[in-house]
Design a protein around this motif. Structure first.
Motif, PDB file in Angstrom:
ATOM      1  N   MET A  20       0.977  -1.225   0.204  1.00  0.00           N
ATOM      2  CA  MET A  20       0.126  -0.028   0.142  1.00  0.00           C
ATOM      3  C   MET A  20       0.964   1.200   0.096  1.00  0.00           C
ATOM      4  N   LYS A  21       1.401   1.848  -0.967  1.00  0.00           N
ATOM      5  CA  LYS A  21       2.243   2.799  -1.247  1.00  0.00           C
ATOM      6  C   LYS A  21       1.557   4.215  -1.411  1.00  0.00           C
ATOM      7  N   LYS A  22       1.657   5.007  -0.504  1.00  0.00           N
ATOM      8  CA  LYS A  22       1.091   6.129  -0.346  1.00  0.00           C
ATOM      9  C   LYS A  22       1.910   7.352  -0.774  1.00  0.00           C
ATOM     10  N   ASN A  23       1.185   8.715  -0.919  1.00  0.00           N
ATOM     11  CA  ASN A  23       2.008   9.865  -1.113  1.00  0.00           C
ATOM     12  C   ASN A  23       1.679  10.721  -0.014  1.00  0.00           C
ATOM     13  N   ILE A  24       2.704  10.997   0.680  1.00  0.00           N
ATOM     14  CA  ILE A  24       2.405  11.682   1.892  1.00  0.00           C
ATOM     15  C   ILE A  24       3.089  12.957   2.082  1.00  0.00           C
ATOM     16  N   CYS A  25       2.541  14.014   2.734  1.00  0.00           N
ATOM     17  CA  CYS A  25       2.971  15.235   2.583  1.00  0.00           C
ATOM     18  C   CYS A  25       3.615  15.355   4.288  1.00  0.00           C
ATOM     19  N   VAL A  26       4.517  15.916   4.517  1.00  0.00           N
ATOM     20  CA  VAL A  26       4.998  16.022   5.833  1.00  0.00           C
ATOM     21  C   VAL A  26       5.303  17.716   6.090  1.00  0.00           C
ATOM     22  N   ILE A  27       5.098  18.205   7.096  1.00  0.00           N
ATOM     23  CA  ILE A  27       5.123  19.952   7.255  1.00  0.00           C
ATOM     24  C   ILE A  27       6.209  19.846   8.224  1.00  0.00           C
ATOM     25  N   GLY A  28       7.162  20.642   8.105  1.00  0.00           N
ATOM     26  CA  GLY A  28       8.435  20.723   8.774  1.00  0.00           C
ATOM     27  C   GLY A  28       9.397  19.719   8.703  1.00  0.00           C
ATOM     28  N   ALA A  29      10.518  20.198   8.866  1.00  0.00           N
ATOM     29  CA  ALA A  29      12.046  19.373   8.756  1.00  0.00           C
ATOM     30  C   ALA A  29      12.915  19.858   9.880  1.00  0.00           C
ATOM     31  N   GLY A  30      12.144  19.707  11.302  1.00  0.00           N
ATOM     32  CA  GLY A  30      12.794  19.702  12.313  1.00  0.00           C
ATOM     33  C   GLY A  30      13.064  18.156  12.649  1.00  0.00           C
ATOM     34  N   PRO A  31      13.450  17.929  13.908  1.00  0.00           N
ATOM     35  CA  PRO A  31      13.824  16.430  14.266  1.00  0.00           C
ATOM     36  C   PRO A  31      12.548  15.717  14.053  1.00  0.00           C
ATOM     37  N   SER A  32      11.265  15.874  14.476  1.00  0.00           N
ATOM     38  CA  SER A  32      10.198  15.311  14.108  1.00  0.00           C
ATOM     39  C   SER A  32       9.654  14.958  12.703  1.00  0.00           C
ATOM     40  N   GLY A  33       9.897  16.014  11.949  1.00  0.00           N
ATOM     41  CA  GLY A  33       9.725  15.896  10.530  1.00  0.00           C
ATOM     42  C   GLY A  33      10.583  15.134   9.881  1.00  0.00           C
ATOM     43  N   LEU A  34      12.036  15.234  10.007  1.00  0.00           N
ATOM     44  CA  LEU A  34      12.895  14.444   9.451  1.00  0.00           C
ATOM     45  C   LEU A  34      12.803  13.013   9.861  1.00  0.00           C
ATOM     46  N   VAL A  35      12.499  12.738  11.125  1.00  0.00           N
ATOM     47  CA  VAL A  35      12.428  11.193  11.473  1.00  0.00           C
ATOM     48  C   VAL A  35      11.043  10.579  10.855  1.00  0.00           C
ATOM     49  N   THR A  36      10.069  11.401  10.528  1.00  0.00           N
ATOM     50  CA  THR A  36       8.945  10.980   9.965  1.00  0.00           C
ATOM     51  C   THR A  36       9.236  10.582   8.329  1.00  0.00           C
ATOM     52  N   VAL A  37       9.835  11.537   7.834  1.00  0.00           N
ATOM     53  CA  VAL A  37      10.187  11.169   6.277  1.00  0.00           C
ATOM     54  C   VAL A  37      11.054   9.978   6.408  1.00  0.00           C
TER      55      VAL A  37
END
Length: 522
Positions: free
Chosen positions: A1-18
């Motif tokens: 189930m490949k999805k297209n995801i938007c992450v808002i913010g490239a701080g520590p939390s955003g980076l680990v989410t990416v």
């Protein structure tokens, strides 16, 4: 189930989410307002932006601030990094996993709205060309802009009469502007401890106003070799709060009288005034108490009655001449870019991230702040969970069960952290991580540990570093995790560990007999 995801913010939390989303094979686009990654730790900050000050030293050690997939350099001692060192760590983390390719810098997210056919529409614009708006469709959106963005500015009676300057610690960089000033500092916390400490060293006079004696933990408790978070073990967690609080209070009263140093006695005296030590956020920084000891800082806990033209009047009748006010009053949450749902309280979300009505289409990562422990560790667990939900490998509990879990865990947090009722992001690190590890399937406690008694002892008595959750489960790295866990010394000696185990056992016996209050259910 490949999805297209938007992450808002490239701080520590955003980076680990990416990183976690990419591990699961999802397409990711991360929008970042600034010109570089790092969030509040980035190097270039505008005057009106909240961020690290010049002398920032983390209050969480390197082994507790790093992600489980990327531990500190092999063999590095446990210590507190500077903001510059942590910023470099984040860049190294991004380089190691190729995350920069998924980050679009200098881009503002203007709004997030749920689309009729499912997913979300995200409107963005370049920072340098705000009129050039474009809209993009994503299957899901992660908001990871952080909790330290919008300063909470309190109103003080008589403020309109005050002719001096009022500033917020969000914009503090160093103490040079306060040289020779008469400063009132309002509120105390981990950043405030440093801010007050630095201002008191250069100001003509400095007074600190607090409403309560917030729990304070020394960076190196008792002047020992171990950082304060080295004690966040499963062993210590096994002691019920009623017993832990009683022992802590007795210890602080003793330290206030017999501590080895004047600062240790000041820490003891401060905490002895707090009858509910473990029911507050733990301020893991005692630096401001050095200034109490040397007399350059006075503390007033009676509350502010009002301000005058050039003074502050306290409720105990004392009056101090001032020309500058430093507000150490924290931050407020702002989810204004969400168009479909108002989020008034993150404790109304499952694991502080998933709203029952939004499900996995819009989630938060980074709004779980542990009383002891690091935000990045909690964010990583959230990111791992969300990535697995997106892949269909895990599923949210059904509606009724999900709501029941939210209410039960919110009730626990409300009761346990009654000392900071306004700090809604606050979570119990041990409970949060242990419970999440069971949900994700990465708990280290399984029969295989019987083959490694040394590792089992480390897991029980050593600090609950995030790396223990890479021994097993999705995207595990047992070799690196094992080496990291075994390479860090335990804070508790064997006699201390046995004593704590005895206290835990006796306390639980007293609870069974109805002679001691049990902890609320998480």
């Amino acid at each position: 189930m490949k999805k297209n995801i938007c992450v808002i913010g490239a701080g520590p939390s955003g980076l680990v989410t990416v990183k976690e989303l990419r591990d699961e094979g999802h397409d990711v686009t991360c929008y970042e307002h600034a010109a570089e990654i790092g969030g509040v730790f980035r190097a270039e900050l505008g005057e009106d932006e909240a961020g690290a000050y010049d002398s920032t030293m983390l209050t969480i050690s390197n082994y507790m601030m790093t992600f489980s997939s990327f531990p500190p350099p092999r063999g590095q001692e446990r210590r507190f990094w500077s903001a510059a060192e942590y910023r470099q760590y984040l860049h190294d983390f991004a380089d190691a996993f190729g995350l920069a390719a998924f980050v679009v810098c200098r881009t503002d997210v203007l709004s997030v709205a749920r689309a009729e056919g499912g997913g979300c529409t995200v409107e963005v614009a370049p920072v340098d060309d705000p009129a050039a708006r474009t809209a993009h469709h994503f299957d899901a959106v992660v908001i990871s802009t952080g909790t330290h963005r919008v300063p909470h500015r309190i109103e003080i009676p008589g403020e309109s009469e005050f002719t001096g300057e009022i500033v917020h610690s969000a914009h503090y960089r160093n103490n040079r502007p306060f040289r020779g000033k008469r400063v009132l500092c309002v509120g105390i916390g981990e950043t405030a401890a440093d801010v007050v400490n630095e201002i008191a060293q250069t100001a003509q006079s400095c007074v600190l106003s607090v409403r309560r004696h917030q729990s304070v933990v020394e960076r190196y408790p008792g002047g020992g070799e171990h950082t304060n978070d080295a004690f966040t073990s499963h062993l210590l967690h096994s002691v019920p709060l009623a017993a832990a609080g009683a022992f802590m209070r007795a210890g602080m009263i003793r330290t206030s009288k017999h501590g080895r140093t004047a600062t240790a006695r000041a820490v003891g005296a401060w905490n002895a005034r707090n009858k509910h030590f473990f029911h507050h956020f733990l301020t893991k920084n005692e630096s401001f108490l050095h200034r109490v000891v040397d007399g350059s800082l006075t503390v007033n806990a009676s509350g502010i009655e009002r301000l005058g033209e050039d003074y502050v009047q306290f409720k105990d009748g004392r009056r101090e001449k001032i020309d500058t006010i430093m507000l150490n009053t924290g931050y407020v949450e702002d989810f204004g870019l969400l168009k479909d749902q108002d989020i008034a309280d993150v404790r109304g979300l499952y694991k502080h991230m998933i709203h029952p009505r939004l499900g996995t289409e819009v989630v938060l990562v980074g709004w779980a702040r542990p009383a002891a422990g690091g935000v990045p560790a909690c964010s990583e667990m959230q990111a791992r969970y969300f990535a697995l939900l997106c892949s269909g490998k895990l599923h949210l509990p059904d509606g009724a069960k999900l709501q029941a879990l939210i209410e039960r865990q919110a009730s626990y947090e409300n009761e346990v952290f009654h000392g900071n009722p306004r700090l809604r992001t606050l979570v119990h690190y041990n409970h949060y991580m242990i419970d999440f590890s069971r949900v994700i399937g990465c708990s280290p406690w399984r029969p295989a540990l019987l083959r490694s008694p040394r590792l089992a002892y480390k897991l029980w008595c050593g600090s609950q570093m995030p790396h223990i959750y890479r021994l097993f489960g999705p995207h595990r790295d047992p070799a690196t995790a094992r080496r990291t866990v075994l390479g860090v010394p335990n804070a508790f000696s064997l006699p201390q560990a046995l004593a704590i185990a005895a206290v835990s056992t006796v306390s639980r016996g007293l609870i069974a007999l109805g002679l001691m209050k049990a902890d609320p259910r998480y």
